[in-house]
Design a protein around this motif. Structure first.
Motif, mmCIF file in Angstrom:
data_model
loop_
_atom_site.group_PDB
_atom_site.id
_atom_site.type_symbol
_atom_site.label_atom_id
_atom_site.label_comp_id
_atom_site.label_asym_id
_atom_site.label_seq_id
_atom_site.Cartn_x
_atom_site.Cartn_y
_atom_site.Cartn_z
ATOM 1 N N VAL A 159 0.946 -0.939 0.063
ATOM 2 C CA VAL A 159 0.102 -0.324 -0.003
ATOM 3 C C VAL A 159 0.703 1.452 0.043
ATOM 4 N N GLU A 160 1.044 1.731 -1.320
ATOM 5 C CA GLU A 160 2.024 2.847 -1.257
ATOM 6 C C GLU A 160 1.208 4.501 -0.919
ATOM 7 N N THR A 161 1.638 5.520 0.646
ATOM 8 C CA THR A 161 1.365 6.096 0.674
ATOM 9 C C THR A 161 1.545 7.368 0.792
ATOM 10 N N VAL A 162 1.159 8.484 1.444
ATOM 11 C CA VAL A 162 1.342 9.953 0.728
ATOM 12 C C VAL A 162 0.572 10.368 2.572
ATOM 13 N N THR A 163 1.480 11.251 3.720
ATOM 14 C CA THR A 163 0.937 11.764 4.691
ATOM 15 C C THR A 163 1.593 12.953 4.947
ATOM 16 N N PHE A 164 0.433 14.080 5.003
ATOM 17 C CA PHE A 164 0.373 15.283 5.526
ATOM 18 C C PHE A 164 -0.329 15.542 6.847
ATOM 19 N N GLY A 165 0.628 15.996 8.131
ATOM 20 C CA GLY A 165 -0.522 16.716 8.920
ATOM 21 C C GLY A 165 -0.904 15.524 9.639
ATOM 22 N N GLY A 166 -0.294 14.512 9.315
ATOM 23 C CA GLY A 166 -1.431 12.987 10.116
ATOM 24 C C GLY A 166 -2.231 12.345 9.324
ATOM 25 N N ARG A 167 -2.746 12.936 7.381
ATOM 26 C CA ARG A 167 -3.697 12.670 7.129
ATOM 27 C C ARG A 167 -3.121 11.861 5.513
ATOM 28 N N HIS A 168 -3.235 10.275 6.231
ATOM 29 C CA HIS A 168 -3.671 9.611 5.338
ATOM 30 C C HIS A 168 -3.818 9.164 3.766
ATOM 31 N N TYR A 169 -3.295 9.098 2.494
ATOM 32 C CA TYR A 169 -3.764 9.097 1.803
ATOM 33 C C TYR A 169 -2.861 7.529 0.677
ATOM 34 N N VAL A 170 -3.506 7.104 0.177
ATOM 35 C CA VAL A 170 -3.827 5.695 -0.401
ATOM 36 C C VAL A 170 -3.456 6.305 -2.043
ATOM 37 N N ILE A 171 -2.322 5.863 -2.016
ATOM 38 C CA ILE A 171 -2.008 6.060 -3.931
ATOM 39 C C ILE A 171 -2.308 5.430 -4.831
ATOM 40 N N ALA A 172 -1.966 4.044 -4.073
ATOM 41 C CA ALA A 172 -1.658 2.569 -4.981
ATOM 42 C C ALA A 172 -1.147 1.395 -4.054
ATOM 43 N N PHE A 173 -1.911 0.211 -4.569
ATOM 44 C CA PHE A 173 -1.589 -0.439 -4.347
ATOM 45 C C PHE A 173 -0.568 -1.783 -6.024
ATOM 46 N N SER A 174 0.052 -2.598 -5.228
ATOM 47 C CA SER A 174 0.603 -3.220 -6.068
ATOM 48 C C SER A 174 0.646 -5.022 -5.290
ATOM 49 N N LEU A 175 0.594 -6.178 -6.496
ATOM 50 C CA LEU A 175 0.832 -7.263 -6.015
ATOM 51 C C LEU A 175 1.825 -7.997 -6.147
ATOM 52 N N GLU A 176 2.412 -7.932 -5.108
ATOM 53 C CA GLU A 176 3.903 -8.803 -5.104
ATOM 54 C C GLU A 176 4.159 -10.061 -5.394
ATOM 55 N N GLN A 177 4.302 -11.356 -5.822
ATOM 56 C CA GLN A 177 3.895 -12.433 -6.570
ATOM 57 C C GLN A 177 4.842 -13.862 -5.099
ATOM 58 N N THR A 178 5.297 -14.225 -5.358
ATOM 59 C CA THR A 178 6.366 -14.829 -4.803
ATOM 60 C C THR A 178 6.366 -15.554 -5.601
ATOM 61 N N VAL A 179 7.873 -16.765 -5.574
ATOM 62 C CA VAL A 179 7.569 -18.402 -6.339
ATOM 63 C C VAL A 179 7.124 -19.296 -5.978
ATOM 64 N N GLY A 180 6.815 -19.093 -4.011
ATOM 65 C CA GLY A 180 5.726 -19.786 -3.551
ATOM 66 C C GLY A 180 6.878 -21.025 -3.536
ATOM 67 N N ARG A 181 6.257 -21.946 -2.419
ATOM 68 C CA ARG A 181 6.926 -23.277 -2.071
ATOM 69 C C ARG A 181 7.998 -23.194 -0.878
ATOM 70 N N GLY A 182 7.570 -21.660 -0.090
ATOM 71 C CA GLY A 182 8.786 -21.402 0.640
ATOM 72 C C GLY A 182 9.359 -20.347 0.490
ATOM 73 N N SER A 183 9.566 -19.939 -0.726
ATOM 74 C CA SER A 183 10.604 -19.255 -0.954
ATOM 75 C C SER A 183 9.667 -17.347 -0.927
ATOM 76 N N SER A 184 10.445 -16.782 -0.677
ATOM 77 C CA SER A 184 10.227 -15.372 -0.339
ATOM 78 C C SER A 184 10.661 -14.031 -1.828
ATOM 79 N N VAL A 185 11.370 -15.079 -2.372
ATOM 80 C CA VAL A 185 11.976 -14.935 -3.855
ATOM 81 C C VAL A 185 10.672 -13.420 -4.732
ATOM 82 N N THR A 186 10.381 -12.596 -4.903
ATOM 83 C CA THR A 186 9.799 -12.379 -5.791
ATOM 84 C C THR A 186 10.044 -12.618 -7.359
ATOM 85 N N SER A 187 8.937 -12.967 -8.254
ATOM 86 C CA SER A 187 8.903 -13.045 -9.294
ATOM 87 C C SER A 187 8.671 -12.457 -10.101
#
Length: 408
Positions: free
Chosen positions: A191-219
């Protein structure tokens, strides 16, 4: 600016700032000599040494007072917060910046927000790990307290895995570490955000898909995430990230918060950094939403009249696709141009060369060990079509005669 690269340095100059840059000065792929030459002052300095950088900044501040201090890099944000606090100028606050650099302190900060916290333990001995696994196994993650890029992350799925880790040669270097119950998913959202004066704005979402099988390497990383991701899921992720940022007390700055969804639908923050998303996530967010995170935060150093959208509707899809070639001795490779010239590609870094001996990719710290390509497409269907072109046209041939193509 503490640390950085061509793009963020150029943005500060384009915004009209007289810029002092602290950090590496060796030019190359990430750092352009002509851009550095536009800085008012360049100081080669180790950005991970706050005391030294503060002493240097204080001297320069006495000669010509600074307006603010920023960093958009992994290892510069804590130093920038120390300088901002010590000099009394605009910048990141030390508390949210420092505790998100330490995974134990991050977990401590969430102790009052029970629905955001997964079971965890600071492991200082083999007994600690065995006790935690006995209570919270069979799926447990062990990770460094101050690590990055999934380096030295261990996935324990059976008591035998616990014994193997404890008896390994690396156990002395692994401990102390953090153990936590694993969220049962191979998908990591940011979750990508910017914050001014304590107020948060969500700018974008991403999906980071890992290769799985117990590995956290991003594909691959995709902005925005592909279906079945929907508005309801996005709102759940946004609420989780904003509650996390409230809990740590972030009142100004950019944040990149990693979030996972468990099998029962519960949403948990995994970690966060008071910086832009790495692996060019910030560029992908900028392209898909039109909102410029870095430019806006720079402007907010001198103006309170800044605006940011909240949950803007993306107009395109961006993707980073990694070339995770198997280990082995490389005999030949496809011409990098088959990737660099694909429609929509805006960045590529292909490092596989004939004669090279590739080693297994075990983490994301060096996410360009083999290479990656970044591109923009009109929608998710078009993005998948580009990926198929990558898989069809790029190849690596090994000395044993085998040929590898990427898969998606």
């Amino acid at each position: 600016m503490i640390g950085g690269w061509t793009d963020c340095i150029q943005k500060a100059i384009d915004c009209g700032f007289d810029l002092t840059y602290f950090g590496p000065t060796e030019t190359g792929y990430w750092l352009d000599a002509d851009v550095l030459a536009q800085c008012e002052h360049v100081q080669e300095a180790p950005v991970g040494q706050p005391a030294l950088c503060l002493a240097l900044a204080r001297r320069l501040h006495e000669e010509r007072p600074y307006t603010g201090v920023v960093s958009f890099s992994e290892f510069g944000i804590e130093t920038s917060a120390v300088i901002a606090d010590a000099l009394g100028i605009k910048g990141l606050a030390p508390w949210p910046t420092s505790i998100t650099r330490d995974k134990v302190w991050t977990r401590k900060a969430l102790e009052g927000a029970h629905d955001l916290a997964v079971p965890w333990c600071k492991v200082t001995s083999a007994i600690d790990l065995e006790d935690f696994y006995r209570e919270h196994g069979p799926d447990v993650i062990v990770k460094p307290i101050t690590g990055a890029g999934s380096a030295s992350v261990h996935h324990l799925r059976a008591p035998e895995d616990v014994k193997k880790l404890i008896n390994s040669d690396s156990w002395g270097e692994t401990c102390p570490c953090l153990a936590e119950r694993r969220i049962d998913s191979d998908a990591v959202y940011s979750v990508e955000t910017v914050t001014f004066g304590g107020r948060h704005y969500v700018i974008a979402f991403s999906l980071e898909q890992t290769v799985g099988r117990g590995s956290s390497v991003t594909s691959y990383i995709m902005v925005p995430p592909p279906p079945p991701f929907d508005d309801e899921t996005g709102e759940k992720l946004a609420r989780c990230a904003m509650r996390f940022l409230d809990t740590i007390g972030l009142d100004w700055g950019i944040a990149h918060t990693e979030v996972m969804i468990d099998t029962d639908g519960s949403v948990y923050p995994i970690e966060s950094q008071t910086r832009i998303g790495g692996a060019r996530i910030y560029q992908m967010a900028e392209r898909t939403t039109g909102f410029k995170q870095i430019d806006t935060m720079l402007t907010s150093l001198v103006s309170d009249q800044v605006e940011a959208p909240h949950l803007p509707e993306p107009v395109s899809v961006c993707m980073m696709f990694r070339l995770l070639a198997p280990a082995g001795e490389v005999k030949a490779v496809a011409d990098p141009g088959v990737l660099e010239n694909l429609d929509g590609v805006f960045a590529a870094q292909i490092n596989i060369r004939p004669g090279q001996t590739l080693t297994p990719v075990v983490d994301n710290l060096d996410y360009l060990q083999h290479g990656a390509v970044w591109f923009e497409a009109s929608d998710h269907g078009a993005a998948q079509a580009v990926v198929q072109e990558v898989c069809t046209n790029y190849w690596v041939e090994y000395s044993d005669g085998k040929r590898w193509h990427p898969t998606f």
